[in-house]
Write a protein that holds these residues in place. Structure first.
Motif, PDB file in Angstrom:
ATOM      1  N   ASP A   1       7.278   3.778   5.761  1.00 48.23           N
ATOM      2  CA  ASP A   1       6.265   2.714   5.723  1.00 48.23           C
ATOM      3  C   ASP A   1       5.140   2.994   6.715  1.00 48.23           C
ATOM      4  O   ASP A   1       3.960   2.773   6.419  1.00 48.23           O
ATOM      5  N   TYR A   2       5.508   3.483   7.898  1.00 50.15           N
ATOM      6  CA  TYR A   2       4.504   3.784   8.927  1.00 50.15           C
ATOM      7  C   TYR A   2       3.561   4.893   8.466  1.00 50.15           C
ATOM      8  O   TYR A   2       2.329   4.750   8.564  1.00 50.15           O
TER       9      TYR A   2
ATOM     10  N   ARG B   1      -4.944   4.151   6.143  1.00 55.18           N
ATOM     11  CA  ARG B   1      -5.992   3.970   7.153  1.00 55.18           C
ATOM     12  C   ARG B   1      -6.886   5.209   7.266  1.00 55.18           C
ATOM     13  O   ARG B   1      -8.063   5.100   7.618  1.00 55.18           O
TER      14      ARG B   1
ATOM     15  N   ASP C   1       1.264   3.638   5.657  1.00 52.77           N
ATOM     16  CA  ASP C   1       0.177   2.779   6.156  1.00 52.77           C
ATOM     17  C   ASP C   1      -0.875   3.588   6.910  1.00 52.77           C
ATOM     18  O   ASP C   1      -2.082   3.338   6.768  1.00 52.77           O
TER      19      ASP C   1
END
Length: 310
Positions: free
Chosen positions: A261-262, A269, A265
């Motif tokens: 998930d990190y 970005r 994300d």
């Protein structure tokens, strides 16, 4: 010496609808899958002294095939009629359990090499079907059928899995420039750990009934992307991939992890549009739809993360 070279695959859309416990109750499943320039090599030759010598992640010198520890190798030997006088070793461009279908490529490659070793000719369809029968029904692995057919047929395909067991492999004939454009915009981020697909897939199987709505939608998205590809349009993949990832995560809590998930994300970005984990989930490669001009932004920011282009 016989050497087989079997490609690994990237599943673009439709994964989980190729699982028997989905399509047997829902008429059919379908995926869009493509093989890539990473391979598994199986080498087979007569052994010295008519013994059995096996070299893969382990070295085995069994007295007979019933003593072979690797269940896939043992099953292939029994299926083709190998008793002794064989030396087999395995080389892979990428380690196993990375979400690139390597286990099924290993099975297909073995069937191909050992059948040739015994002067038996098998078609791509026969190789895929035998690999499915061996892995799913004989060894009772809770896996689907797309990897075996992708490895055996190669190329970019729309593959349908029917309730009656029939499988249709339809090559997607689009200009090579379009395939290159698609892969130029894909970045493969190595999560840094392998995973056990059977654990993830068993959890998906246990929750299949409550996930039918999500899987039906994933199937629809696969068909939608297929129609777009036939029109030479790859732009729809951005939003189709995004929605399918959100749907896939709902089918099992084991598919994603905090690390996945990190990185997902952070990729967004840095300019990525969407993405998903390859394979059943939990580890391996995170595939991000990343416009080419933004990929270096992520690569420079995360120098400790290995990124690949296939």
């Amino acid at each position: 010496m016989i050497i087989s070279k079997t490609p690994m695959r990237v599943s673009l859309i439709g994964g989980e609808t190729d699982l028997p416990f989905y399509y047997e109750d829902n008429e059919y499943g379908c995926v869009i899958s493509t093989t890539i320039d990473r391979y598994i090599y199986i080498c087979v030759k007569n052994s010295f002294g008519k013994t059995i010598r096996l070299r893969y992640s382990k070295n085995e010198y069994p007295n007979s095939i019933i003593d072979i520890q690797n269940d896939r190798i043992q099953s292939v030997f029994k299926r083709i009629g190998i008793r002794d006088d064989i030396e087999m070793f395995y080389i892979s461009d990428i380690p196993k359990q990375m979400g690139l279908g390597g286990s099924s490529s290993f099975t297909v490659g073995m069937l191909n090499a050992i059948s040739k070793f015994k002067n038996i000719t098998m078609s791509a369809k026969e190789l895929a079907k035998d690999a499915c029968d061996l892995e799913i029904y004989e060894l009772d692995n809770p896996i689907g059928k797309q990897d075996q057919y992708a490895a055996a047929f190669g190329g970019l395909n729309f593959i349908k899995f029917f309730k009656n067991g029939k499988v249709d492999v339809v090559p997607i004939s689009i200009p090579l420039s379009k395939v290159k454009e698609l892969f130029d915009n894909l970045l493969f981020i190595h999560i840094g750990n392998s995973y056990e697909s059977n654990y993830v897939l068993s959890d998906i199987k246990n929750n299949i009934k409550k996930n039918v709505k999500e899987l039906n939608r994933i199937k629809f998205l696969a068909e939608e992307f297929y129609a777009s590809l036939l029109n030479g349009d790859i732009s729809t993949y951005e939003y189709i991939l995004k929605e399918s990832w959100e749907l896939k995560k709902r089918t099992s809590k084991t598919i994603s992890t905090p690390e996945i998930d990190y990185l997902y994300d952070e990729s967004i970005r840095c300019g990525a549009k969407s993405g998903k984990i390859l394979g059943s989930g939990g580890g391996g490669f995170l595939m991000m739809y990343f416009p080419l001009e933004y990929q270096n932004t992520f690569i420079k920011k995360f120098k400790n993360v290995d990124c690949y282009k296939f």
